[in-house]
Design a protein around this motif. Structure first.
Motif, mmCIF file in Angstrom:
data_model
loop_
_atom_site.group_PDB
_atom_site.id
_atom_site.type_symbol
_atom_site.label_atom_id
_atom_site.label_comp_id
_atom_site.label_asym_id
_atom_site.label_seq_id
_atom_site.Cartn_x
_atom_site.Cartn_y
_atom_site.Cartn_z
ATOM 1 N N GLU A 27 41.402 62.399 54.472
ATOM 2 C CA GLU A 27 42.558 62.503 53.580
ATOM 3 C C GLU A 27 43.753 61.705 54.086
ATOM 4 N N ILE A 28 43.820 61.517 55.391
ATOM 5 C CA ILE A 28 44.971 60.838 55.994
ATOM 6 C C ILE A 28 45.167 59.447 55.390
ATOM 7 N N GLU A 29 44.081 58.719 55.208
ATOM 8 C CA GLU A 29 44.187 57.349 54.695
ATOM 9 C C GLU A 29 44.846 57.327 53.320
ATOM 10 N N HIS A 30 44.584 58.336 52.507
ATOM 11 C CA HIS A 30 45.196 58.403 51.182
ATOM 12 C C HIS A 30 46.680 58.745 51.284
ATOM 13 N N LEU A 31 47.037 59.514 52.302
ATOM 14 C CA LEU A 31 48.418 59.977 52.435
ATOM 15 C C LEU A 31 49.336 58.949 53.099
ATOM 16 N N THR A 91 47.532 63.961 68.386
ATOM 17 C CA THR A 91 48.036 64.204 67.032
ATOM 18 C C THR A 91 48.612 62.942 66.395
ATOM 19 N N THR A 92 49.354 62.149 67.171
ATOM 20 C CA THR A 92 49.951 60.931 66.616
ATOM 21 C C THR A 92 48.871 59.951 66.178
ATOM 22 N N ASN A 93 47.818 59.833 66.979
ATOM 23 C CA ASN A 93 46.691 58.983 66.573
ATOM 24 C C ASN A 93 46.103 59.482 65.255
ATOM 25 N N PHE A 94 45.851 60.772 65.193
ATOM 26 C CA PHE A 94 45.285 61.379 63.988
ATOM 27 C C PHE A 94 46.192 61.128 62.780
ATOM 28 N N LEU A 95 47.491 61.275 63.000
ATOM 29 C CA LEU A 95 48.481 61.078 61.942
ATOM 30 C C LEU A 95 48.401 59.680 61.344
ATOM 31 N N HIS A 96 48.021 58.707 62.172
ATOM 32 C CA HIS A 96 47.935 57.315 61.726
ATOM 33 C C HIS A 96 46.503 56.885 61.400
#
Length: 263
Positions: A27-31, A91-96
């Motif tokens: 979902e991150i890529e869409h956000l 978390t920052t990696n995941f966020l990006h």
């Protein structure tokens, strides 16, 4: 591989939480393209993963204490055993959408970590260690790298975030080590940096101002792979100080000489 019942419990919990994080990563890529960004979503993903871990571990070992990055300390009736858990390290990696993050689970008995599991669901790499039984990556035995020339070594570090840590101190340390090694790396997930040292992918690693859940599983991973782990400034336990340095015996010793503050 045949692992202990405790390790099997930890692996099962890590894999279930990992499936949740992997779905969320999609979902991150869409956000990323939204104005608000995915920060709130990631916070929820983090909390959701921790709750899965807590439920699974508490069901399998009722009474054990639980220390998690999100939920803090949950006391148990068994005062000698404590789970030390980071549901989303990196978390920052995941966020990006960067696939360098992990679930980290350590089990401490009377304050000493006796087992660790680190799982990166993005690439399905599962690291396992148990005191006296060795360290493994997807069932392959791990050994730290054997290099004994610092100028041939690749070493990882952490970078202090805005408003946290001593940036000047880090720059001094980085400059001193950069002049001595083949390369420096900053991957952004402490548990995986430690796991990479255990796997021989990195020759050494240091970072200051970490929490117990960043270090617990990775510390036993390095030790069981034949490496040395300590606090940066003393011979003490990095788990309690938050300042970690590790590598094979030689690399650890050389990094300590460069980093350790005079008494």
């Amino acid at each position: 591989m045949l692992y202990s019942a405790t390790i099997n419990v930890m692996v099962k919990a890590a894999r279930r939480a990992g499936r949740s994080l992997k779905r969320d990563l999609g979902e991150i890529e869409h956000l990323q393209v939204s104005l608000k960004g995915p920060a709130n979503f990631v916070s929820l993903a983090d909390k959701r993963a921790e709750e899965i871990l807590y439920q699974d571990l508490a069901k399998a070992r009722p009474g054990y204490g639980f220390i998690g990055e999100e939920g803090g300390t949950r006391e148990g009736s068994d005062k000698s055993h404590t789970w030390i858990v980071d549901p989303l390290d990196g978390t920052t990696n995941f966020l990006h959408g960067i696939p360098q993050f992990a679930i980290s689970i350590g089990l401490a008995r009377e304050g000493t970590v006796i087992a660790g599991v680190i799982y990166n669901p993005a690439n399905d790499e599962l690291y396992i260690a148990e005191r006296g039984k060795g360290a493994f990556l997807n069932d392959q035995r791990l050994r730290v790298a054997g290099r004994r020339q610092l100028n041939e070594c690749v070493v990882a570090c952490g970078l202090p975030h805005i408003g946290r840590g001593d940036h000047e101190e880090f720059r001094r340390e980085m400059t001193a080590i950069q002049d001595r090694v083949a390369g420096l790396r900053r991957f952004g997930a402490a548990s995986l940096d430690l796991a990479f040292v255990a796997a021989g992918r990195l020759d050494g690693y240091w970072e200051r101002n970490l929490q117990s859940w960043d270090i617990a599983a990775g510390q036993i991973m390095v030790k069981e792979a034949g490496g040395t782990v300590s606090d940066i400034d003393t011979p003490g336990d990095a788990l309690t100080t938050g300042h970690v340095v590790c590598g094979n015996e030689f690399v650890h010793g050389e990094l300590v000489k460069i980093l350790r503050k005079p008494a």
